[in-house]
Write a protein that holds these residues in place. Structure first.
Motif, short mmCIF file in Angstrom:
data_model
loop_
_atom_site.label_atom_id
_atom_site.label_comp_id
_atom_site.label_asym_id
_atom_site.label_seq_id
_atom_site.Cartn_x
_atom_site.Cartn_y
_atom_site.Cartn_z
N VAL A 1 0.84 -1.20 0.00
CA VAL A 1 0.00 0.00 0.00
C VAL A 1 0.87 1.25 0.00
O VAL A 1 0.68 2.17 -0.80
CB VAL A 1 -0.94 0.02 1.23
N ARG A 2 1.85 1.27 0.89
CA ARG A 2 2.71 2.45 0.99
C ARG A 2 3.54 2.63 -0.27
O ARG A 2 3.71 3.75 -0.77
CB ARG A 2 3.61 2.35 2.21
N ALA A 3 4.06 1.53 -0.80
CA ALA A 3 4.88 1.62 -2.01
C ALA A 3 4.08 2.22 -3.17
O ALA A 3 4.57 3.08 -3.90
CB ALA A 3 5.41 0.24 -2.39
N GLY A 4 2.84 1.76 -3.32
CA GLY A 4 2.01 2.25 -4.41
C GLY A 4 1.65 3.71 -4.27
O GLY A 4 1.76 4.49 -5.23
N LEU A 5 1.24 4.12 -3.08
CA LEU A 5 0.80 5.51 -2.89
C LEU A 5 1.97 6.49 -2.81
O LEU A 5 1.85 7.63 -3.27
CB LEU A 5 -0.08 5.62 -1.65
N VAL A 6 3.09 6.06 -2.24
CA VAL A 6 4.26 6.96 -2.19
C VAL A 6 4.71 7.31 -3.60
O VAL A 6 5.06 8.45 -3.88
CB VAL A 6 5.42 6.31 -1.39
N GLY A 7 4.71 6.31 -4.48
CA GLY A 7 5.11 6.58 -5.86
C GLY A 7 4.21 7.61 -6.52
O GLY A 7 4.68 8.50 -7.23
N ARG A 8 2.90 7.51 -6.27
CA ARG A 8 1.95 8.48 -6.82
C ARG A 8 2.17 9.87 -6.22
O ARG A 8 2.09 10.89 -6.91
CB ARG A 8 0.52 8.01 -6.56
N GLN A 9 2.46 9.90 -4.92
CA GLN A 9 2.69 11.18 -4.24
C GLN A 9 3.92 11.89 -4.79
O GLN A 9 3.90 13.11 -5.02
CB GLN A 9 2.82 10.95 -2.74
N GLN A 10 4.98 11.15 -5.01
CA GLN A 10 6.20 11.74 -5.55
C GLN A 10 5.99 12.23 -6.98
O GLN A 10 6.53 13.28 -7.37
CB GLN A 10 7.33 10.71 -5.50
N LYS A 11 5.20 11.50 -7.73
CA LYS A 11 4.90 11.92 -9.11
C LYS A 11 4.08 13.21 -9.11
O LYS A 11 4.34 14.12 -9.91
CB LYS A 11 4.13 10.81 -9.83
#
Length: 227
Positions: free
Chosen positions: A106-116
């Motif tokens: 969950v964190r891996a997926g959303l962190v990537g979106r947040q950084q983008k």
């Protein structure tokens, strides 16, 4: 990258309120990452998914598209294209968000979106692991906190202003439980980044906290221009 302000802290510390105010004053984009975890928590509650099962929550990720729409200067949280701003601020959804945010995928997926989303913009981003994980190179990091009782009183006031009943003792209990979950989770626990400014807002007004952060930001930006 642009100038990044990362604001971390426990539930009910006023991160979103302060971050919005600071972003508005600076003309920066405001990004509330916690809202994305709340949207996923809402999805799980709606679908009857067992949020205590990491396997079940991870399996639903492909069916829950969580994104942010920043059009019009207002952040809209989208869950599979639906604007769910009006559904994610309940205590039930907040607790669900605290649970599902413990899981690695969950964190891996959303962190990537947040950084983008952050990209190269001038931004103010708040959450639990912004200064430590999402924006580790942010030029200004703030760890915002307040006592449990103070945070509960603030939450009670917000709920009552929206026409909802709120029991102070229950809110305090929920906050304590969320604090424990956030600080002890295996993936990206809530901790203060070594280079973050610690700020206890228990005895400060919103204006005082905002002004303090604005002064820090202006000082850091001036230092950057001088380099």
């Amino acid at each position: 990258m642009g100038f990044q302000i990362a604001i971390d802290g426990p539930a009910g510390a006023g991160k979103s309120t302060i971050a919005k105010a600071a972003a508005s004053e600076l003309g920066f984009v405001y990004i509330d990452t916690g809202a994305m975890y709340r949207a996923l928590g809402l999805f799980c509650l709606r679908k009857g998914i067992n949020i205590q099962s990491e396997e079940d929550v991870t399996a639903c990720l492909q069916d829950a598209e969580v994104d942010l729409d920043m059009s019009g200067g207002i952040q809209h949280v989208l869950l599979n294209g639906e604007d769910v701003n009006g559904y994610i601020r309940t205590e039930e959804v907040g607790m669900a968000a605290s649970v599902v945010s413990r899981y690695k995928e969950v964190r891996a997926g959303l962190v990537g979106r947040q950084q983008k989303i952050a990209g190269s913009q001038n931004i103010v981003m708040d959450g639990r692991d912004i200064g430590t994980v999402v924006l580790p190179d942010a030029q200004l990091k703030i760890f915002l906190t307040a006592g449990v009782h103070v945070r509960a009183l603030r939450r009670q006031k917000d709920l009552e202003m929206s026409g909802k009943t709120a029991d102070l003792k229950e809110i305090e209990k929920d906050i304590e439980e969320r604090d424990l979950q956030d600080r002890t989770r295996k993936e990206s626990p809530l901790v203060q980044a070594p280079d973050a400014v610690y700020l206890d807002t228990s005895d400060m007004t919103i204006s005082e906290v905002t002004d303090y952060i604005l002064n820090l930001a202006e000082t850091r930006m001036a230092q950057g221009r001088e380099l």
